[in-house]
Design a protein around this motif. Sequence first.
Motif, PDB file in Angstrom:
ATOM      1  N   ASN A  39       0.819  -1.214   0.000  1.00  0.00           N
ATOM      2  CA  ASN A  39       0.000   0.000   0.000  1.00  0.00           C
ATOM      3  C   ASN A  39       0.850   1.260   0.000  1.00  0.00           C
ATOM      4  OD1 ASN A  39      -2.500  -1.318  -0.057  1.00  0.00           O
ATOM      5  ND2 ASN A  39      -2.486  -1.626   2.149  1.00  0.00           N
ATOM      6  N   ARG A  42       2.059   1.635  -3.658  1.00  0.00           N
ATOM      7  CA  ARG A  42       1.037   1.649  -4.712  1.00  0.00           C
ATOM      8  C   ARG A  42       0.940   2.999  -5.431  1.00  0.00           C
ATOM      9  NH1 ARG A  42      -3.725  -1.286  -6.060  1.00  0.00           N
ATOM     10  NH2 ARG A  42      -3.229  -1.717  -8.244  1.00  0.00           N
ATOM     11  N   PRO A  43       0.981   4.144  -4.730  1.00  0.00           N
ATOM     12  CA  PRO A  43       0.919   5.427  -5.454  1.00  0.00           C
ATOM     13  C   PRO A  43       2.062   5.600  -6.451  1.00  0.00           C
ATOM     14  CG  PRO A  43       0.462   5.763  -3.134  1.00  0.00           C
ATOM     15  CD  PRO A  43       0.945   4.359  -3.263  1.00  0.00           C
ATOM     16  N   SER A  45       3.655   3.168  -7.937  1.00  0.00           N
ATOM     17  CA  SER A  45       3.401   2.216  -9.015  1.00  0.00           C
ATOM     18  C   SER A  45       2.387   2.779 -10.008  1.00  0.00           C
ATOM     19  CB  SER A  45       2.904   0.890  -8.435  1.00  0.00           C
ATOM     20  OG  SER A  45       2.688  -0.059  -9.448  1.00  0.00           O
ATOM     21  N   LYS A  46       1.328   3.390  -9.486  1.00  0.00           N
ATOM     22  CA  LYS A  46       0.304   3.965 -10.360  1.00  0.00           C
ATOM     23  C   LYS A  46       0.862   5.129 -11.170  1.00  0.00           C
ATOM     24  CE  LYS A  46      -3.840   2.615  -7.797  1.00  0.00           C
ATOM     25  NZ  LYS A  46      -5.039   3.089  -7.065  1.00  0.00           N
ATOM     26  N   LEU A  47       1.703   5.950 -10.545  1.00  0.00           N
ATOM     27  CA  LEU A  47       2.309   7.080 -11.253  1.00  0.00           C
ATOM     28  C   LEU A  47       3.210   6.585 -12.375  1.00  0.00           C
ATOM     29  CD1 LEU A  47       2.792  10.123 -11.461  1.00  0.00           C
ATOM     30  CD2 LEU A  47       4.629   9.861  -9.769  1.00  0.00           C
ATOM     31  N   GLN A  49       2.982   3.779 -13.947  1.00  0.00           N
ATOM     32  CA  GLN A  49       2.144   3.178 -14.985  1.00  0.00           C
ATOM     33  C   GLN A  49       1.545   4.256 -15.890  1.00  0.00           C
ATOM     34  OE1 GLN A  49      -0.614   0.385 -13.380  1.00  0.00           O
ATOM     35  NE2 GLN A  49      -1.355  -0.302 -15.377  1.00  0.00           N
ATOM     36  N   VAL A  50       1.103   5.370 -15.282  1.00  0.00           N
ATOM     37  CA  VAL A  50       0.545   6.473 -16.059  1.00  0.00           C
ATOM     38  C   VAL A  50       1.597   7.042 -17.015  1.00  0.00           C
ATOM     39  CG1 VAL A  50      -0.290   8.847 -15.888  1.00  0.00           C
ATOM     40  CG2 VAL A  50      -1.243   7.082 -14.406  1.00  0.00           C
ATOM     41  N   THR A  55       6.796  -1.143 -13.616  1.00  0.00           N
ATOM     42  CA  THR A  55       6.447  -1.159 -12.199  1.00  0.00           C
ATOM     43  C   THR A  55       6.846  -2.498 -11.597  1.00  0.00           C
ATOM     44  OG1 THR A  55       4.234  -2.101 -12.509  1.00  0.00           O
ATOM     45  CG2 THR A  55       4.447   0.298 -12.681  1.00  0.00           C
ATOM     46  N   GLU A  57       5.139  -4.136  -9.424  1.00  0.00           N
ATOM     47  CA  GLU A  57       3.919  -4.936  -9.451  1.00  0.00           C
ATOM     48  C   GLU A  57       3.755  -5.624 -10.804  1.00  0.00           C
ATOM     49  OE1 GLU A  57      -0.805  -4.059  -8.503  1.00  0.00           O
ATOM     50  OE2 GLU A  57       0.713  -2.526  -8.128  1.00  0.00           O
TER      51      GLU A  57
END
Length: 279
Positions: A39, A42-43, A45-47, A49-50, A55, A57
């Motif tokens: 957790n 995760r932020p 990882s999302k950044l 990916q964008v 990543t 993950e």
Amino acid sequence: MARSSEAISPTAHYTGYAWFHHGMSHEALVTPQGRLLFNALRPLSKLAQVRGRPTAEGFLLARHRAMDGLLEQAISEGRVTQVIEVAAGFSPRGWDFKRRHGSRLRYVEADLPHMAERKLQRLERAGLLLPGHRVQALDALADSGPMSLSALADRLDPAQGTAIITEGLLNYFDRESVRGMWRRFAAVLSRFPQGLYLSDLHLARENRTESQRAFARMLSAFVRGRLHLHFSDSEEAIAELRAAGFDTAGIHDPRQLPQVGRTQPGAELVRVVEARTGP
């Protein structure tokens, strides 16, 4: 040997929760440390990916799904009925494959004593340890003795096709240690009618861009040590596998396998070894 939770690497906790988060594992294999790490990252990882960057993950899921698909194929074709997972950590593979294949498959999860003890306790408490599924201590660097791979294999059926699988292990060790492991793996698998070795592998040529190198530096910091890139390309890795004693060897790009696909961010960073002994 230490038996505290601190002796278990952060990646073991993280991957255990990542697999659960994506519906590939059981809650019994989730640790509070893993949930917290996942957790917290995760932020980021999302950044990434964008921005179209790899990543952690993504490459973890890519390698796991690719190796699962190749192992499933070998079992379905009748080539493998026994599996040894070396450095199993909190991997759900033993529970998942035994759940699917039942008495047709014998599965041994092996790891250093503190990790093996922790895994066994969790599986037993949750009632996930089926007949033909066991967890035991193993030192992957031992040539002989009670904790060696050779001693573990003595307890298996010598007439059955057998697989050895390692995930997230090789890049912690230097080149000579990996060569030694590959020689031990090939020697043990040669004792069975058919042998299959599956592993993830990172190649230097596939990790050359600045974003890829930055990702490798981040992973090195995460695992508290250097990540080794032992071989330049697939051809060099295959030559080393053959020299170690495997009869055939191939290197897969997970993006070319149906279980993964090209859209998994980070899949481009990892390759999957498939090496065999016997016909």
